[in-house]
Scaffold this motif. Sequence first.
Motif, PDB file in Angstrom:
ATOM      1  N   ASP A 232       0.912  -1.049  -0.271  1.00 38.84           N
ATOM      2  CA  ASP A 232      -0.531  -0.230   0.260  1.00 38.84           C
ATOM      3  C   ASP A 232       1.130   1.311   0.154  1.00 38.84           C
ATOM      4  O   ASP A 232       0.641   1.946  -0.297  1.00 38.84           O
ATOM      5  CB  ASP A 232      -1.079  -0.281   0.825  1.00 38.84           C
ATOM      6  CG  ASP A 232      -1.502  -1.179   1.191  1.00 38.84           C
ATOM      7  OD1 ASP A 232      -2.349  -1.541   0.199  1.00 38.84           O
ATOM      8  OD2 ASP A 232      -1.875  -1.491   2.006  1.00 38.84           O
ATOM      9  N   TYR A 233       2.085   1.564   0.610  1.00 39.45           N
ATOM     10  CA  TYR A 233       3.507   2.609   0.697  1.00 39.45           C
ATOM     11  C   TYR A 233       3.358   2.516  -0.867  1.00 39.45           C
ATOM     12  O   TYR A 233       3.415   3.671  -1.000  1.00 39.45           O
ATOM     13  CB  TYR A 233       3.600   2.323   2.042  1.00 39.45           C
ATOM     14  CG  TYR A 233       5.142   2.888   1.703  1.00 39.45           C
ATOM     15  CD1 TYR A 233       5.417   4.319   2.533  1.00 39.45           C
ATOM     16  CD2 TYR A 233       6.225   2.279   1.054  1.00 39.45           C
ATOM     17  CE1 TYR A 233       6.465   4.986   2.365  1.00 39.45           C
ATOM     18  CE2 TYR A 233       8.138   3.338   1.563  1.00 39.45           C
ATOM     19  CZ  TYR A 233       7.604   4.761   1.393  1.00 39.45           C
ATOM     20  OH  TYR A 233       8.495   5.736   2.002  1.00 39.45           O
ATOM     21  N   LEU A 234       3.840   1.514  -1.343  1.00 36.94           N
ATOM     22  CA  LEU A 234       3.981   1.656  -3.006  1.00 36.94           C
ATOM     23  C   LEU A 234       3.262   1.873  -3.454  1.00 36.94           C
ATOM     24  O   LEU A 234       3.448   2.687  -4.282  1.00 36.94           O
ATOM     25  CB  LEU A 234       5.277   0.315  -2.774  1.00 36.94           C
ATOM     26  CG  LEU A 234       5.932  -0.166  -2.364  1.00 36.94           C
ATOM     27  CD1 LEU A 234       6.517  -1.868  -2.728  1.00 36.94           C
ATOM     28  CD2 LEU A 234       7.287   1.055  -2.329  1.00 36.94           C
ATOM     29  N   ARG A 235       2.184   1.585  -2.552  1.00 33.34           N
ATOM     30  CA  ARG A 235       0.828   2.332  -5.156  1.00 33.34           C
ATOM     31  C   ARG A 235       0.567   3.454  -4.532  1.00 33.34           C
ATOM     32  O   ARG A 235       0.887   4.031  -5.505  1.00 33.34           O
ATOM     33  CB  ARG A 235       0.065   1.357  -4.219  1.00 33.34           C
ATOM     34  CG  ARG A 235      -0.752   0.864  -5.042  1.00 33.34           C
ATOM     35  CD  ARG A 235      -2.001   0.393  -4.852  1.00 33.34           C
ATOM     36  NE  ARG A 235      -1.912  -1.018  -4.999  1.00 33.34           N
ATOM     37  CZ  ARG A 235      -2.184  -2.024  -3.994  1.00 33.34           C
ATOM     38  NH1 ARG A 235      -1.894  -1.364  -2.989  1.00 33.34           N
ATOM     39  NH2 ARG A 235      -2.247  -3.680  -4.167  1.00 33.34           N
ATOM     40  N   LEU A 236       0.959   3.987  -2.665  1.00 33.59           N
ATOM     41  CA  LEU A 236       0.573   5.450  -2.237  1.00 33.59           C
ATOM     42  C   LEU A 236       1.644   6.823  -3.315  1.00 33.59           C
ATOM     43  O   LEU A 236       1.630   7.202  -3.605  1.00 33.59           O
ATOM     44  CB  LEU A 236       0.702   6.059  -1.368  1.00 33.59           C
ATOM     45  CG  LEU A 236      -0.489   5.498  -0.150  1.00 33.59           C
ATOM     46  CD1 LEU A 236      -0.158   5.276   1.560  1.00 33.59           C
ATOM     47  CD2 LEU A 236      -1.902   6.716  -0.670  1.00 33.59           C
ATOM     48  N   ASP A 237       2.736   5.942  -3.422  1.00 29.15           N
ATOM     49  CA  ASP A 237       4.452   7.181  -3.136  1.00 29.15           C
ATOM     50  C   ASP A 237       3.998   6.544  -4.679  1.00 29.15           C
ATOM     51  O   ASP A 237       4.474   7.698  -5.774  1.00 29.15           O
ATOM     52  CB  ASP A 237       5.499   5.962  -3.548  1.00 29.15           C
ATOM     53  CG  ASP A 237       6.791   6.171  -3.528  1.00 29.15           C
ATOM     54  OD1 ASP A 237       6.667   7.809  -3.474  1.00 29.15           O
ATOM     55  OD2 ASP A 237       7.713   5.735  -3.448  1.00 29.15           O
ATOM     56  N   ASP A 238       3.767   5.426  -5.467  1.00 26.44           N
ATOM     57  CA  ASP A 238       3.534   5.563  -6.759  1.00 26.44           C
ATOM     58  C   ASP A 238       2.513   6.961  -7.515  1.00 26.44           C
ATOM     59  O   ASP A 238       2.320   7.209  -8.583  1.00 26.44           O
ATOM     60  CB  ASP A 238       3.501   4.005  -7.695  1.00 26.44           C
ATOM     61  CG  ASP A 238       4.880   3.322  -7.393  1.00 26.44           C
ATOM     62  OD1 ASP A 238       5.953   3.724  -7.290  1.00 26.44           O
ATOM     63  OD2 ASP A 238       4.222   2.111  -8.041  1.00 26.44           O
ATOM     64  N   ALA A 239       1.324   7.102  -6.721  1.00 22.89           N
ATOM     65  CA  ALA A 239       0.829   8.206  -7.010  1.00 22.89           C
ATOM     66  C   ALA A 239       0.539   9.732  -7.074  1.00 22.89           C
ATOM     67  O   ALA A 239      -0.099  10.103  -7.147  1.00 22.89           O
ATOM     68  CB  ALA A 239      -0.719   7.162  -5.947  1.00 22.89           C
ATOM     69  N   GLY A 240       2.352   9.476  -6.010  1.00 29.76           N
ATOM     70  CA  GLY A 240       2.918  10.579  -6.160  1.00 29.76           C
ATOM     71  C   GLY A 240       2.098  11.605  -4.528  1.00 29.76           C
ATOM     72  O   GLY A 240       2.216  12.537  -4.696  1.00 29.76           O
ATOM     73  N   ALA A 241       1.362  10.476  -3.564  1.00 29.59           N
ATOM     74  CA  ALA A 241       1.091  10.939  -2.248  1.00 29.59           C
ATOM     75  C   ALA A 241       2.441  11.658  -1.642  1.00 29.59           C
ATOM     76  O   ALA A 241       2.007  12.056  -0.564  1.00 29.59           O
ATOM     77  CB  ALA A 241       0.495   9.958  -1.760  1.00 29.59           C
ATOM     78  N   PHE A 242       3.364  11.084  -1.724  1.00 28.87           N
ATOM     79  CA  PHE A 242       4.609  11.686  -0.786  1.00 28.87           C
ATOM     80  C   PHE A 242       5.458  12.764  -1.562  1.00 28.87           C
ATOM     81  O   PHE A 242       6.512  13.191  -0.863  1.00 28.87           O
ATOM     82  CB  PHE A 242       5.093  10.428   0.186  1.00 28.87           C
ATOM     83  CG  PHE A 242       4.986   9.657   0.048  1.00 28.87           C
ATOM     84  CD1 PHE A 242       3.423  10.105   1.348  1.00 28.87           C
ATOM     85  CD2 PHE A 242       5.127   8.320  -0.091  1.00 28.87           C
ATOM     86  CE1 PHE A 242       2.848   8.978   1.594  1.00 28.87           C
ATOM     87  CE2 PHE A 242       3.971   6.929   0.698  1.00 28.87           C
ATOM     88  CZ  PHE A 242       3.136   7.632   1.239  1.00 28.87           C
ATOM     89  N   GLU A 243       4.550  13.822  -2.759  1.00 27.09           N
ATOM     90  CA  GLU A 243       5.448  14.272  -3.430  1.00 27.09           C
ATOM     91  C   GLU A 243       6.237  15.135  -2.854  1.00 27.09           C
ATOM     92  O   GLU A 243       7.383  16.194  -2.968  1.00 27.09           O
ATOM     93  CB  GLU A 243       5.307  14.682  -4.437  1.00 27.09           C
ATOM     94  CG  GLU A 243       4.858  13.573  -5.695  1.00 27.09           C
ATOM     95  CD  GLU A 243       4.723  14.214  -7.129  1.00 27.09           C
ATOM     96  OE1 GLU A 243       4.118  15.005  -7.761  1.00 27.09           O
ATOM     97  OE2 GLU A 243       4.291  13.323  -7.890  1.00 27.09           O
ATOM     98  N   GLU A 244       5.020  15.784  -1.900  1.00 25.73           N
ATOM     99  CA  GLU A 244       5.701  16.944  -1.110  1.00 25.73           C
ATOM    100  C   GLU A 244       6.477  17.257   0.048  1.00 25.73           C
ATOM    101  O   GLU A 244       7.310  18.057   0.303  1.00 25.73           O
ATOM    102  CB  GLU A 244       4.251  17.333  -0.847  1.00 25.73           C
ATOM    103  CG  GLU A 244       3.119  18.726  -2.080  1.00 25.73           C
ATOM    104  CD  GLU A 244       2.079  19.512  -1.254  1.00 25.73           C
ATOM    105  OE1 GLU A 244       2.059  19.395   0.285  1.00 25.73           O
ATOM    106  OE2 GLU A 244       1.246  19.345  -1.420  1.00 25.73           O
ATOM    107  N   TYR A 245       6.667  15.631  -0.189  1.00 29.12           N
ATOM    108  CA  TYR A 245       7.727  15.877   1.923  1.00 29.12           C
ATOM    109  C   TYR A 245       8.875  14.717   0.821  1.00 29.12           C
ATOM    110  O   TYR A 245       9.981  15.019   1.675  1.00 29.12           O
ATOM    111  CB  TYR A 245       6.723  14.302   2.130  1.00 29.12           C
ATOM    112  CG  TYR A 245       6.058  14.761   3.359  1.00 29.12           C
ATOM    113  CD1 TYR A 245       5.636  15.171   4.198  1.00 29.12           C
ATOM    114  CD2 TYR A 245       4.347  14.318   2.476  1.00 29.12           C
ATOM    115  CE1 TYR A 245       4.365  16.261   4.503  1.00 29.12           C
ATOM    116  CE2 TYR A 245       3.120  14.279   2.897  1.00 29.12           C
ATOM    117  CZ  TYR A 245       3.484  15.224   4.017  1.00 29.12           C
ATOM    118  OH  TYR A 245       2.141  15.016   4.923  1.00 29.12           O
ATOM    119  N   ARG A 246       8.806  15.087  -0.409  1.00 32.95           N
ATOM    120  CA  ARG A 246      10.627  14.301  -0.541  1.00 32.95           C
ATOM    121  C   ARG A 246      11.209  12.531  -0.527  1.00 32.95           C
ATOM    122  O   ARG A 246      10.741  12.104  -1.150  1.00 32.95           O
ATOM    123  CB  ARG A 246      11.820  15.400  -0.515  1.00 32.95           C
ATOM    124  CG  ARG A 246      12.066  16.580  -1.325  1.00 32.95           C
ATOM    125  CD  ARG A 246      12.648  17.669  -0.323  1.00 32.95           C
ATOM    126  NE  ARG A 246      14.339  16.554   0.418  1.00 32.95           N
ATOM    127  CZ  ARG A 246      14.544  17.109   0.846  1.00 32.95           C
ATOM    128  NH1 ARG A 246      14.855  18.799   1.038  1.00 32.95           N
ATOM    129  NH2 ARG A 246      15.238  16.875   1.021  1.00 32.95           N
TER     130      ARG A 246
END
Length: 191
Positions: free
Chosen positions: A20-34
Amino acid sequence: MTELLPLNNSHLPVKLRLEDYLRLDDAGAFEEYRKTELIDGEIFFVNAQHRPHAVIKSRLHVALAAAMDVHGQGWEAIVEGSIAIPPHNSPEPDIAVTSEPEGKGLMPLDSIKLIIEVSDATLAFDTKRKLAMYARNGVPEYWVVDVNARVIHQMWAPEGETYREHRELAFGQAVSAATIISLTIDTAAIG
């Protein structure tokens, strides 16, 4: 007949799974956090690295890479590569020694021989929470480089949530890996 369960009156945390973490990362959920890490199902923002941390990590990587070239057993030191530790972890250690540097995706846990965290502001997290996670998941050897105290905490022989063996070496002393035969690093140049 439907079984009645008691009403839950307390908040129960939900651990995020690696996939789930990888899915969120692929979707750009953490872009603002670098950069983020998944530790025990929780997402952590990774701080910016200030010069003392960055310089020591860089110099340690150079020394380790040179020693690995001489050592020649197929291991490679990777800087800031994420590791897959299912079901709830994806740390991004400062340096990881792996037998599988090539390929797609995260480094597999079973390819990891040594993990090094360089700590200036994160010493408590690295020596408690991360140490427990690495030991519990069988990482053979773990070093925490304490920038402020100028020592390296070297741990090996994981057992439960700790390491049975431990030694502390001052910057400037040679560090011999406990789990990679004949791998020794001169730390005189790291800081």
